[in-house]
Design a protein around this motif. Structure first.
Motif, short mmCIF file in Angstrom:
data_model
loop_
_atom_site.label_atom_id
_atom_site.label_comp_id
_atom_site.label_asym_id
_atom_site.label_seq_id
_atom_site.Cartn_x
_atom_site.Cartn_y
_atom_site.Cartn_z
N SER A 216 0.88 -1.30 0.05
CA SER A 216 0.02 -0.09 0.18
C SER A 216 0.72 1.22 0.17
CB SER A 216 -0.80 0.11 1.03
OG SER A 216 -1.79 -1.17 1.00
N PHE A 217 1.74 1.47 -1.14
CA PHE A 217 2.48 2.66 -1.31
C PHE A 217 1.66 4.03 -1.03
CE2 PHE A 217 5.07 -0.80 -3.34
CZ PHE A 217 6.19 -0.68 -2.34
N PHE A 218 0.38 3.77 -1.77
CA PHE A 218 -0.24 4.91 -1.93
C PHE A 218 -1.91 4.59 -1.23
CE2 PHE A 218 2.70 4.94 -5.26
CZ PHE A 218 3.26 6.11 -5.17
N PRO A 219 -2.17 4.67 -0.13
CA PRO A 219 -3.12 4.12 0.66
C PRO A 219 -4.55 4.77 0.24
CG PRO A 219 -1.41 4.93 2.39
CD PRO A 219 -1.01 5.23 0.83
N ASN A 220 -4.58 6.08 -0.41
CA ASN A 220 -5.75 6.58 -0.80
C ASN A 220 -5.85 6.50 -2.36
OD1 ASN A 220 -6.31 7.33 1.94
ND2 ASN A 220 -5.12 9.09 1.83
N SER A 221 -5.04 5.91 -3.06
CA SER A 221 -5.06 6.05 -4.50
C SER A 221 -4.45 4.87 -5.14
CB SER A 221 -4.66 7.18 -5.16
OG SER A 221 -3.08 7.52 -5.06
N VAL A 222 -4.65 4.55 -6.17
CA VAL A 222 -4.11 3.36 -7.10
C VAL A 222 -3.22 4.12 -8.18
CG1 VAL A 222 -4.21 1.05 -8.40
CG2 VAL A 222 -5.52 1.75 -6.39
N ILE A 223 -1.81 4.00 -8.24
CA ILE A 223 -1.02 4.25 -9.34
C ILE A 223 -1.01 2.96 -10.20
CG2 ILE A 223 1.24 5.22 -10.00
CD1 ILE A 223 -0.67 6.96 -8.26
N TRP A 224 -1.56 3.09 -11.49
CA TRP A 224 -1.55 1.85 -12.43
C TRP A 224 -0.16 1.71 -13.06
CZ3 TRP A 224 -5.05 -1.47 -12.12
CH2 TRP A 224 -6.44 -0.99 -11.03
N ILE A 225 1.17 1.53 -12.52
CA ILE A 225 2.16 1.33 -12.97
C ILE A 225 2.19 0.36 -14.15
CG2 ILE A 225 4.49 0.58 -12.42
CD1 ILE A 225 4.07 1.63 -9.56
N SER A 226 1.47 -0.58 -13.86
CA SER A 226 1.34 -1.82 -15.01
C SER A 226 0.78 -1.38 -16.20
CB SER A 226 0.39 -3.14 -14.39
OG SER A 226 -0.92 -2.79 -14.08
N GLU A 227 -0.20 -0.45 -16.53
CA GLU A 227 -0.51 -0.13 -17.67
C GLU A 227 0.65 0.27 -18.78
OE1 GLU A 227 -4.13 -0.17 -18.70
OE2 GLU A 227 -4.07 -1.17 -17.06
N PRO A 228 1.39 1.22 -18.47
CA PRO A 228 2.49 1.60 -19.59
C PRO A 228 3.36 0.19 -19.67
CG PRO A 228 2.36 3.30 -17.90
CD PRO A 228 1.63 1.88 -17.27
#
Length: 298
Positions: A216-228
């Motif tokens: 949970s590096f960003f508890p309040n949001s999801v960073i879609w690193i997998s998309e790129p």
């Protein structure tokens, strides 16, 4: 000398070969540009969360999309892959005719009628342009001297049966066998490398996603690193499919097997008459592979 250097082939072969290389390079540059734009656009959306001025991100995104769409439109309208295959087929057909001429094989059997053989050779080269319906003006980028049969070709044609026999074995059969073997192995290796890269990128995307869930590096949001990463994986896979590494590896390997079969029958050739028949059969086999270039473009 057992190898016919490139400059000793007909000028039409050299011009078609040069044009095929140019169009091949143009095609893959457009393809890479298109995939690169998709990957960059995906990365820009990921970076947007770190930039306060979203207008800058949108402008960059728009510019990348426009560049990618231009590359896609050029690929769709100009179809450089089709013209590349056609030019390559023309070049290899010219080479086949040149070897028939040098070995005094059909339709250039009579070595005593040099002027007549030259005329037939020039006519056959012209027919290749007409049959394949190519734009001859595209070949004018090269210096066409008008010499269809070069001096070296004439020297080989007028040499003894023994010399022509040895030259054909070393300069044509063995060289073709070596080329197809190397291409089959090389394309298989490249196919494996690109498959490995695609799997590696997928695994990286999975690992980054699992890491976000676990820590949970960003508890309040999801960073879609997998998309790129997934876009890059699709681009790598698309490029490999455009290069047709796996297909070409199998095709070249089959052709190499056929050439080995041809070579095993070479030692049974006993005189000039049998030799010209052998050359006709061998060049027909090479021509079958060359015509597949056009079929691959469809």
């Amino acid at each position: 000398m057992t190898i016919l250097e490139r400059e000793n082939y007909p000028d039409l072969f050299i011009a078609a070969d040069n044009e095929a290389r140019r169009r091949q390079m143009f095609y893959f540059r457009l393809l890479v540009a298109q995939y690169l734009c998709l990957s960059v656009a995906s990365a820009v959306t990921l970076a947007a969360v770190y930039v306060e001025d979203q207008k800058i991100i949108l402008l960059i995104y728009l510019g990348v999309l426009i560049a990618g769409s231009i590359a896609a439109m050029l690929l769709a309208t100009m179809k450089p892959n089709q013209s590349w295959y056609q030019m390559r087929a023309l070049a290899e057909s010219c080479k086949t005719l040149a070897w028939r001429y040098m070995m005094a094989a059909e339709p250039f059997n009579d070595r005593t009628e040099t002027s007549r053989a030259k005329a037939v050779f020039a006519e056959r080269l012209h027919d290749l342009l007409m049959i394949q319906n190519l734009d001859a003006s595209a070949l004018l980028n090269d210096d066409l001297t008008g010499e269809h049969a070069t001096e070296k070709m004439e020297d080989i044609r007028l040499s003894t049966y023994e010399d022509r026999r040895e030259f054909y074995l070393k300069g044509r059969i063995d060289e073709q066998l070596k080329w197809y073997n190397e291409k089959a192995i090389g394309n298989k290796y490249k196919s494996n490398v690109f498959s490995f890269l695609t799997v590696l990128i997928y695994v990286t995307a999975i690992v980054t996603t699992v890491a976000q869930i676990r820590y949970s590096f960003f508890p309040n949001s999801v960073i879609w690193i997998s998309e790129p990463l997934l876009v890059v994986a699709a681009s790598v896979l698309g490029y490999a499919q455009a290069k047709r590494f796996a297909e070409l590896s199998s095709s070249y390997a089959l052709t190499a097997l056929e050439i080995r079969k041809l070579r095993s029958g070479f030692m049974a050739v006993r005189d000039d008459d049998e030799f010209v028949d052998y050359v006709r059969e061998a060049e027909s086999a090479f021509s079958r592979e060359h015509t597949q270039w056009i079929a691959r473009s469809s």
